[in-house]
Design an enzyme around this catalytic site. Structure first.
Site, PDB file in Angstrom:
ATOM      1  N   TYR A 163      17.792  -9.506 -33.806  1.00 54.88           N
ATOM      2  CA  TYR A 163      18.639  -9.014 -34.897  1.00 54.88           C
ATOM      3  C   TYR A 163      18.250  -7.569 -35.210  1.00 54.88           C
ATOM      4  O   TYR A 163      17.099  -7.284 -35.534  1.00 54.88           O
ATOM      5  CB  TYR A 163      18.419  -9.939 -36.096  1.00 54.88           C
ATOM      6  CG  TYR A 163      19.069  -9.554 -37.385  1.00 54.88           C
ATOM      7  CD1 TYR A 163      20.187  -8.731 -37.432  1.00 54.88           C
ATOM      8  CD2 TYR A 163      18.572 -10.032 -38.593  1.00 54.88           C
ATOM      9  CE1 TYR A 163      20.773  -8.408 -38.644  1.00 54.88           C
ATOM     10  CE2 TYR A 163      19.157  -9.722 -39.795  1.00 54.88           C
ATOM     11  CZ  TYR A 163      20.239  -8.895 -39.813  1.00 54.88           C
ATOM     12  OH  TYR A 163      20.819  -8.566 -41.032  1.00 54.88           O
ATOM     13  N   LYS A 203      22.288  -9.719 -32.518  1.00 56.42           N
ATOM     14  CA  LYS A 203      23.082  -9.475 -33.728  1.00 56.42           C
ATOM     15  C   LYS A 203      22.917  -8.013 -34.107  1.00 56.42           C
ATOM     16  O   LYS A 203      21.797  -7.553 -34.330  1.00 56.42           O
ATOM     17  CB  LYS A 203      22.604 -10.379 -34.864  1.00 56.42           C
ATOM     18  CG  LYS A 203      23.298 -10.127 -36.199  1.00 56.42           C
ATOM     19  CD  LYS A 203      22.796 -11.085 -37.273  1.00 56.42           C
ATOM     20  CE  LYS A 203      23.278 -10.686 -38.661  1.00 56.42           C
ATOM     21  NZ  LYS A 203      22.544 -11.441 -39.711  1.00 56.42           N
TER      22      LYS A 203
END
Lengths: 293, 293, 293, 293
Positions: free
Chosen positions: B137, B165
């Site tokens: 992420y 992400k």
């Protein structure tokens, strides 16, 4: 609805120079003709690609006249008339209008950071002196001033400011323009690597130098969007993305000249201090162009 | 193809507190249940929305267990396990796996700016200790470190790092991921105002707290994209854009709590130093929500 | 005048770990003793240099107690007590006060970007629970929140917030603090490469990890300023500048450990994800240290 | 040692216009004379303060000649000759040299971001055509290009590039210049609010428009530094700091004109798009000037 005839792919020609770094009008016309017949929906001389700020007043006038002659009504013509002073901007805007331009493009060139009021005053003073539409152009990277979406909205209150060109590279500004201004205003994307995102966000057109090299791919992207075919648009976009990024990273005048020459087309010389790409850069560019064949 | 079961709308619950600022597990389950039945394709506890870094180890464990119990296999569960030290990250990742998480999400939280080698070492050490997939992420705004696309590519060489992400808000990074990694890797968008641009660029899913308030609109955007209907996607996106921008600007935990309460749903309390939105902000939010009805 | 006993060179110890990455209290005391007898005017455990956020509560308490024992009143002690939540910050601030700290240092650690009101509320809540002075610490690079000079001014209205530490690296903020707050408030510089500029601007002291390696040069700079001898200050500053830049660029915990070992002193281990400097970096550091001999 | 006659306070005159926005040479000479007799150590026409880029070639030549006539050898003269194209820069540099300038100042004005090689080529081409010294001027905020310290070092290899003017506002670049270039090169500070920090770092001089309004204070700062009296320098600097910040924030041509008029001196008109300060701004400026009396 503020109507204009501009939409789709607006192609930006380079301004080629001869060996002595004088503007080469003959070669300019040849290169422009390629754009006119490429399927692009309009042409835009004297943009950043056309190194407008590096030209004298006389050279700008010669390019303007050569463009209108060569186009001869086949596509709409958008002429860059930006200048540091308001007075000179008015001068060039009037010249372009008289020569037959369908619209003029103005970026608020900044040496001293201009206030919002100064920028509005600048556009207003020019707008009062001409009757063709004005495209307000935001490009912090070249112009040195970053017009906020709120300021762009203010500019659109001026009657003949009817188009916005956003080159800040920020998709969220396009969202703002679309949401705030709805269908009354045409906004154009000037950031090549954002072409897909901008069309997805609802851009009316794409201002780009890429049709000097890959007009079919540029037009195919627009056509896919027109057909509401996102998957096709995505496919066509990713195909040309490497080239779009390359020409932006290397500077459009340098990169277009190099790309033309790789394609076997005369690209002329650059004006100093601009220098041609290096051998290694040209090598990389060849690989990118070969991938597209 | 690195396969995972995650796609579409991944919904992030808040972590509600009681009056004494203790985690309120009962209310958490109620709010989570709303997300599970909303049509969202997965849920993700202990994200930024769930104020994970403000919780003690015991609280994180309680939230993890409560989530798996409540979900009970109805949708995939992605658990946030990020921590400043590698040791603690391993501890929480193992706990999540044992509790039944389908995948874990890890952001390289940074106090001291980590080198690329340190970040790779961090992910690698965690990956070796678990067998569920890891979503790497990137969110410079909360995590404090900005992983370059090249670094993300390095992370993907670790076998169970299978998802990315991207919350940096930069569409061009998504282009890079799509182009470089092709269909082997699922990339997820974590920037709410970029939902349309990210799906246009080929994102597999959207990690968002918005389904706490407007799940139908979030899912409608994904469905339009699935049907290759860009015009519908654009329409649905612009409808929800103001809300997406508002909740991001005000901070998700504060904004979701306020939005729930406007909708007549108990939102619990925040943990200090976070404070509720001001009256004037709640007023603005009401107008935005009313527009959507 | 809000009086405090802090001025001059405030030295920051590292927190050394053993091979298993557990805090090594024995080695910590040895390294701390070097700082106490170095001529530095105060010591500050549990700063960024001391990797405070990477420690458990118990480890922080052990370091606090070890420091106060070892110092035993010889120099003032400033203890870092920052935490993401207000509740935990209060806990550590009270612990430090009870253990005998002369002051506590608090940086508003941010995961969610805090509003100004939240930051003021955070400091205020802590300040009410202790009676020792508080140094408000601004360091956007590590803490993730950038407190404006205006906000710092608001914090100083809280009675026991009596010191500001500015590590944003912006000299003009120091000018603002000096001008706005006059002689009522002591401001400290936390940016090593700005040591000369900060003292020239009127800083009361310099918070630095450099005395772990070159205490004589750090103190010589302060002494030259005290003697109003700018030319000497300039000479001494330029002598140590390369080292100051190096330790900041490489990260203080990594660089101080490496520097100690080059000087033949045990520096302990780092806690993951932090890793030691690479061989080539250690080589460069050796050259910088040799130049100083 | 590369020797030049420039040091201390280098004063920048504005270029005043008449009501029709034509350059007002008579008023220019009056304002310039004030600077010459103010005690400033040199004058520098056609800088940013003198709105050089807003002038035609003829106007620039008229200002150059008027300056040399009026100064008549009483102080050294540094003439701004920057231009977007290399050819035009050479033209103006030769004109200035012939008119009697002691040195020329060149900022690499950028529309297209120039490569390092292009910038070196630009300076080199100009340097070959003149024999007076060149001050290389770095000011990203106006020129649009940010020359790294390493590039500045490369420029200094060109024989008649003997001075650097740094206006990026970054003290650490001055440290770099001082350390890397030692006493061989004179570096000048162009950032008014950094005047104290720059002199503390070893700057040879201060390029500033402030002597149009407060020459005594500007010179007093330099004198305190010359006497190695930091405490006096600090006192004098903080006295003038508010004014320095104000004129920079409002834009020098606008602010100097307003300040002159507050002091009862004719300041002329600005050239559009630049507009005068607003009433409220003039009011604030009056308070700042009154404080100094």
């Amino acid at each position: 609805m503020k109507n204009t005839s501009f939409k789709g792919i607006i192609a930006y020609p380079i301004t080629p120079f001869d060996k002595e770094e004088k503007v080469d009008i003959r070669l300019y016309k040849t290169l422009l003709e390629r754009l006119i017949v490429s399927g692009s929906h309009a042409v835009a001389p004297l943009g950043s690609t056309g190194v407008m700020p590096y030209l004298t007043d006389e050279e700008k006038e010669a390019i303007t006249e050569a463009t209108l002659q060569q186009v001869n009504g086949r596509v709409p013509v958008l002429v860059g008339v930006s200048n540091l002073t308001t007075d000179k901007t008015i001068y060039h805007a009037k010249f372009a209008e008289k020569a037959g331009a369908d619209a003029v493009m103005i970026i608020p060139m900044s040496y001293w950071k201009l206030t919002d009021d100064e920028i509005v005053g600048h556009y207003d003073a020019v707008a009062k002196q001409i009757s063709v539409p004005i495209m307000a152009y935001n490009n912090p990277a070249t112009g040195g001033v970053d017009m906020s979406p709120a300021l762009l909205k203010r500019l659109l209150e001026i009657p003949n400011v009817t188009m916005i060109k956003e080159s800040s590279g920020d998709v969220q500004r396009m969202h703002y323009l679309k949401r705030e201004l709805g269908d009354d205003v045409a906004f154009f994307n000037g950031s090549n690597p954002l072409a897909l995102a901008a069309f997805s966000a609802g851009a009316t057109g794409w201002c780009t130098a890429a049709p000097n090299l890959i007009p079919e791919l540029n037009i195919a992207l627009y056509n896919a969007i027109q057909k509401n075919d996102l998957q096709e648009a995505q496919k066509v976009f990713y195909k040309q993305l490497n080239l779009l990024k390359f020409i932006v990273n290397k500077g459009l005048p340098r990169a277009i000249k190099a790309g033309l020459e790789i394609q076997g087309i005369e690209g002329g010389f650059l004006r100093s201090p601009l220098k041609p790409l290096k051998e290694s850069e040209i090598h990389d560019f060849k690989l990118i162009l070969e991938e597209l064949e």
